[in-house]
Write an enzyme that holds these catalytic residues in place. Structure first.
Site, PDB file in Angstrom:
ATOM      1  N   GLU A  70      25.942  78.307  57.845  1.00 37.12           N
ATOM      2  CA  GLU A  70      25.694  79.745  57.694  1.00 37.12           C
ATOM      3  C   GLU A  70      24.018  79.730  57.448  1.00 37.12           C
ATOM      4  O   GLU A  70      23.279  80.424  58.118  1.00 37.12           O
ATOM      5  CB  GLU A  70      26.630  80.662  56.859  1.00 37.12           C
ATOM      6  CG  GLU A  70      27.783  80.703  57.264  1.00 37.12           C
ATOM      7  CD  GLU A  70      28.695  79.471  56.549  1.00 37.12           C
ATOM      8  OE1 GLU A  70      28.265  78.672  56.171  1.00 37.12           O
ATOM      9  OE2 GLU A  70      30.028  79.820  56.178  1.00 37.12           O
ATOM     10  N   ALA A 174      47.036  46.306  63.599  1.00 39.22           N
ATOM     11  CA  ALA A 174      46.481  45.456  64.699  1.00 39.22           C
ATOM     12  C   ALA A 174      47.467  44.305  65.068  1.00 39.22           C
ATOM     13  O   ALA A 174      47.641  43.429  64.192  1.00 39.22           O
ATOM     14  CB  ALA A 174      45.148  45.008  64.406  1.00 39.22           C
ATOM     15  N   TRP A 190      42.323  35.861  67.387  1.00 38.66           N
ATOM     16  CA  TRP A 190      42.201  37.338  67.466  1.00 38.66           C
ATOM     17  C   TRP A 190      43.727  37.598  67.964  1.00 38.66           C
ATOM     18  O   TRP A 190      43.721  37.108  69.258  1.00 38.66           O
ATOM     19  CB  TRP A 190      41.272  37.978  67.991  1.00 38.66           C
ATOM     20  CG  TRP A 190      39.784  37.588  67.417  1.00 38.66           C
ATOM     21  CD1 TRP A 190      38.966  36.701  67.561  1.00 38.66           C
ATOM     22  CD2 TRP A 190      39.360  38.266  66.001  1.00 38.66           C
ATOM     23  NE1 TRP A 190      37.695  36.922  66.791  1.00 38.66           N
ATOM     24  CE2 TRP A 190      38.167  37.646  65.787  1.00 38.66           C
ATOM     25  CE3 TRP A 190      39.907  39.060  65.226  1.00 38.66           C
ATOM     26  CZ2 TRP A 190      37.442  38.003  64.527  1.00 38.66           C
ATOM     27  CZ3 TRP A 190      39.352  39.510  64.139  1.00 38.66           C
ATOM     28  CH2 TRP A 190      38.014  39.050  63.698  1.00 38.66           C
ATOM     29  N   ARG A 204      35.757  52.746  61.009  1.00 42.13           N
ATOM     30  CA  ARG A 204      35.217  52.554  59.547  1.00 42.13           C
ATOM     31  C   ARG A 204      34.126  53.361  59.311  1.00 42.13           C
ATOM     32  O   ARG A 204      33.765  53.884  58.275  1.00 42.13           O
ATOM     33  CB  ARG A 204      35.008  51.061  59.517  1.00 42.13           C
ATOM     34  CG  ARG A 204      35.938  50.038  59.373  1.00 42.13           C
ATOM     35  CD  ARG A 204      35.589  48.697  59.053  1.00 42.13           C
ATOM     36  NE  ARG A 204      36.480  48.008  58.913  1.00 42.13           N
ATOM     37  CZ  ARG A 204      36.535  46.270  58.725  1.00 42.13           C
ATOM     38  NH1 ARG A 204      35.371  45.832  58.672  1.00 42.13           N
ATOM     39  NH2 ARG A 204      37.585  45.924  58.482  1.00 42.13           N
ATOM     40  N   GLU A 287      43.688  49.100  55.732  1.00 41.27           N
ATOM     41  CA  GLU A 287      43.799  48.128  56.860  1.00 41.27           C
ATOM     42  C   GLU A 287      44.869  46.873  56.407  1.00 41.27           C
ATOM     43  O   GLU A 287      44.756  46.031  57.025  1.00 41.27           O
ATOM     44  CB  GLU A 287      42.273  47.751  57.037  1.00 41.27           C
ATOM     45  CG  GLU A 287      41.382  48.541  57.545  1.00 41.27           C
ATOM     46  CD  GLU A 287      40.358  47.984  58.373  1.00 41.27           C
ATOM     47  OE1 GLU A 287      40.209  46.898  58.788  1.00 41.27           O
ATOM     48  OE2 GLU A 287      39.362  48.884  58.588  1.00 41.27           O
ATOM     49  N   GLY A 289      47.014  44.527  53.504  1.00 39.28           N
ATOM     50  CA  GLY A 289      47.978  43.786  54.459  1.00 39.28           C
ATOM     51  C   GLY A 289      49.205  44.685  54.037  1.00 39.28           C
ATOM     52  O   GLY A 289      49.281  45.592  53.837  1.00 39.28           O
ATOM     53  N   ALA A 293      50.568  48.499  53.096  1.00 42.82           N
ATOM     54  CA  ALA A 293      50.864  49.317  54.176  1.00 42.82           C
ATOM     55  C   ALA A 293      52.392  49.878  53.970  1.00 42.82           C
ATOM     56  O   ALA A 293      52.608  51.110  54.185  1.00 42.82           O
ATOM     57  CB  ALA A 293      50.841  48.809  55.720  1.00 42.82           C
ATOM     58  N   ALA A 295      54.049  50.051  50.907  1.00 41.09           N
ATOM     59  CA  ALA A 295      54.084  50.743  49.921  1.00 41.09           C
ATOM     60  C   ALA A 295      53.827  52.257  50.120  1.00 41.09           C
ATOM     61  O   ALA A 295      54.237  53.078  49.942  1.00 41.09           O
ATOM     62  CB  ALA A 295      53.000  50.405  48.842  1.00 41.09           C
TER      63      ALA A 295
END
Lengths: 382, 382
Positions: A70, A174, A190, A204, A287, A289, A293, A295
């Site tokens: 504003e 991934a 990869w 990121r 990301e 491990g 993830a 948990a």
């Protein structure tokens, strides 16, 4: 309640003035999106319309320590020699009513003499809310809920953080098509291709923090920096967070150039998120491990999934997610797809926490709603 | 070799006549695609051009027992009162030289007096090949390789079957984002949504056969029919194939309305595919379970993947694919993505067998090619 009656906003859209307000709000949302998506403050845009509905000035918030949207729009008007008196302010978020590093935006609009204020999303921030009331108290017309869904979407990470007191959690996966993040010998570079990895780096650069488990920090020695395709660092580097009891070695690349490093020797997801909230982290990208993830998923703390999936099958090796306590299909962690993007040979699926009505829906009712006449079959039909 | 010199085809495209031939070939390919994708015969389309390059007749093959595309186009010309003498035939597949249920197409074109023949793909079928030579022997100009890639793509399942002597194998997977096909208690309806399932039924209606393992046949009691959204059967029902030693119960739904049922009490993928080839199966859709899928993948017998992936995480339960003998990332079964389609909340990734040069590429060289400056990092970078 998060925004004003829809019928008032809807009535606006059916009038010529209302249509102009919606157009201005679209512009205000686009302006807001030019601000940084990271940082403690929300992205806000503001457009000033003259009594004829023409845009005379605009502004957006460029991040903590700079003028609010504003104030930026009022300054833009003055720099053009335009008196903002009698203008209509179209703002993506309810003007604040608190003294922070800048004065209350509601007061600035009152002092400038604006005639009306149209808002997309009401401010849920307890220390800043009340701007609309303050404006109405001096006779300024205030309408909220204009393009509320678009406003909510733009501000979703910030709104989540303010409403819940903990960061918005995006979990990046991934994986191969069979859900694996590494081959049995631990090799993983990869699975996904260069375009998927480049995309992950742009994400990121948009978050406040990146978190990994301490096991991953040890095993992979990541840098957790946000890098451009040529390998240089983006200007914004997120906070680097290592979660878990194992120490970060002195020679870890995490201690090299990049964002500030913090180590949270915690296991409880709620505690971790609380600690991040204390650091003003509104949006954390997790990301991995698999332990971290899992948990977060088991604690129902994941708000958004970014799943990069490669056309690869491994058949064995670490999986992206461990035991979630799911025993039957109706208990699955189910997300709602927002976007599907092809990135080279890979696909990125962006999905958000499903509405409670969907996530707790038993398999039986999903089946009867979704499968029509197929539902007469009583067993799995493949 | 599968088609004629590209330089000749390329030269064609640069002349007005050549451009007309390409346009006609596009039309011939579109006509071919109207034919059935199942059945022992290839999909072929044919366009006849007059000496001025204008289309005067067209035809396509409607399936075994009906006229070939060239005969259909010649009949179309005659039905319009047009003498095909001196026309140019533009055909997606080299005209056949053998007597099947119909006479050789090469002879039909010679008798009709066509002046030139343009072909997309040479016929690799040992019993039918030789049409181009036969035409050239009587002085007709023949060019092959016109839009060869599009022709190869259209005919890929048939060409694969004729060239290798075994069916083209499409493996369907329907998984959670973490690669699971069922929850720990075995429930799996539904991981994917109704649009994904409806799509899978349209694929069933395009193949010669659907195969499942005998364990899946017992556990799930599937019908393996191709059904429309309202649950009725498509006109074409693929052969239903149960692979493995366990018997199909007398009251199995597989014995109900639908395609013919055959039981192959075999374990060796090569033997199974040989048995299917003997039944003139050109394209088999494999729908599981994991044992059959894994056996085919381990034998490198999967030509195409149809992976339906839902925004769901299970964390435990049966995986789509078992041990493939992959120990390190460079040995992964890698496919090349053809298409990404969003189907409701799910995504369908269609991917084909990667070229040998890609599938055997070691991780090191993939990394150096794909990651540019990132490749200076020696460990996994996340």
């Amino acid at each position: 309640m998060t925004h004003a009656p829809q019928d008032r906003a809807a009535a606006h859209a059916t009038t010529p003035v209302g249509a102009r307000v919606e157009t201005a709000m679209r512009r205000a949302l686009a302006l807001a999106a030019q601000g940084p998506s990271y940082g403690p403050n929300p992205r806000v845009g503001c457009v000033l319309l003259d009594p004829g509905g023409r845009t005379v000035a605009e502004g957006f918030h460029r991040g903590a320590g700079t003028p609010h949207a504003e104030a930026a729009a009022l300054a833009d008007a003055r720099s053009r020699g335009i008196d903002p008196r009698g203008t209509t302010a179209v703002v993506t978020l309810e003007p604040c009513a608190h003294h922070g590093r800048t004065g209350p935006c509601a007061d600035a609009l009152i002092e400038a003499g604006v005639a009306a204020v149209h808002v997309a999303v009401a401010d849920p921030n307890p220390v800043a809310t009340g701007g609309a009331d303050r404006l109405r108290a001096v006779g300024i017309e205030v309408t909220t809920g204009i393009l509320a869904d678009a406003g909510e979407n733009l501000l979703r990470t910030w709104l989540h953080a303010v409403r819940t007191g903990r960061p918005y959690v995006t979990l990046k996966l991934a994986t191969s098509l069979d859900g694996r993040v590494a081959a049995p010998d631990g090799t993983s570079r990869w699975i996904t291709g260069s375009r998927a990895r480049a995309h992950a780096h742009t994400v990121r650069a948009q978050v406040d923090a990146i978190a990994v488990g301490s096991g991953t920090a040890l095993a992979d020695d990541p840098t957790l920096t946000a890098r451009t395709i040529d390998g240089s660092l983006f200007e914004h580097q997120p906070l680097r967070v290592v979660v878990g009891r194992r120490p970060v070695p002195d020679d870890a690349r995490l201690r090299g150039p990049g964002g500030e490093l913090i180590h949270l020797p915690e296991h409880d997801p709620e505690v971790v998120l609380q600690r991040l909230a204390e650091r003003e982290v509104r949006h954390v990208l997790v990301e991995g491990g698999p332990t971290l993830a899992t948990a977060l998923l088991a604690a129902d703390a994941v708000d958004e999934l970014h799943a990069y999936v490669a056309p690869v099958l491994l058949g064995a090796g670490a999986t992206a997610v461990g035991d979630l306590g799911v025993t039957t299909i109706g208990e699955a962690a189910r997300f709602t797809t927002q976007d599907i993007t092809r990135l080279g040979d890979d696909v990125l699926m962006v999905a958000r926490r499903a509405e409670p009505a969907q996530s707790v829906q038993p398999a039986q009712s999903v089946q009867s709603v979704q499968s029509g006449r197929l539902s007469r079959h009583t067993k799995e039909e493949i």
